[in-house]
Design a protein around this motif. Structure first.
Motif, PDB file in Angstrom:
ATOM      1  N   TYR A   5     -14.316 -21.434  43.564  1.00  0.00           N
ATOM      2  CA  TYR A   5     -15.788 -21.819  43.676  1.00  0.00           C
ATOM      3  C   TYR A   5     -15.891 -22.728  44.819  1.00  0.00           C
ATOM      4  N   THR A  13     -20.394 -20.689  45.969  1.00  0.00           N
ATOM      5  CA  THR A  13     -20.027 -19.204  46.163  1.00  0.00           C
ATOM      6  C   THR A  13     -18.713 -19.105  45.430  1.00  0.00           C
ATOM      7  N   LYS A  14     -18.347 -17.582  44.967  1.00  0.00           N
ATOM      8  CA  LYS A  14     -17.256 -17.456  44.191  1.00  0.00           C
ATOM      9  C   LYS A  14     -16.308 -16.395  44.726  1.00  0.00           C
ATOM     10  N   LYS A  15     -15.166 -16.431  44.950  1.00  0.00           N
ATOM     11  CA  LYS A  15     -13.989 -15.475  45.601  1.00  0.00           C
ATOM     12  C   LYS A  15     -12.987 -15.582  44.326  1.00  0.00           C
ATOM     13  N   TYR A  17      -9.335 -13.579  43.096  1.00  0.00           N
ATOM     14  CA  TYR A  17      -7.895 -13.012  43.716  1.00  0.00           C
ATOM     15  C   TYR A  17      -7.214 -12.619  42.483  1.00  0.00           C
ATOM     16  N   ASP A  33      -9.455 -14.751  55.008  1.00  0.00           N
ATOM     17  CA  ASP A  33     -10.585 -14.763  54.165  1.00  0.00           C
ATOM     18  C   ASP A  33     -11.512 -15.758  54.198  1.00  0.00           C
ATOM     19  N   LEU A  34     -11.208 -17.003  53.645  1.00  0.00           N
ATOM     20  CA  LEU A  34     -12.099 -18.400  54.061  1.00  0.00           C
ATOM     21  C   LEU A  34     -11.717 -19.181  54.860  1.00  0.00           C
TER      22      LEU A  34
END
Length: 66
Positions: A5, A13-15, A17, A33-34
């Protein structure tokens, strides 16, 4: 499962894996990615919240890539 988060401006925002290795691999790509400077709200790995000294994506990468 690794769930990150993080903030973009003032919005969380949430990602997710499948595991920490997938996150590390995604960050090692030519275009990660980030962004390393994104501030982290919290990180959940295997249903436990991680405690980070450096609460950025770069800090998380360093923490997991020991």
């Amino acid at each position: 499962m690794l769930i990150i988060y993080y903030f973009i401006d003032d919005t969380v925002t949430k990602k997710a894996y499948q595991n920490a290795a997938d996150f590390i691999g995604a960050q090692l790509k030519e275009v990660p990615d980030l962004e390393d400077y994104y501030r982290i709200d919290k990180v959940i790995l295997a249903d436990q919240e991680l405690t980070l000294k450096n609460k950025t994506i770069g800090g998380l990468f360093d923490h997991l890539n020991k």
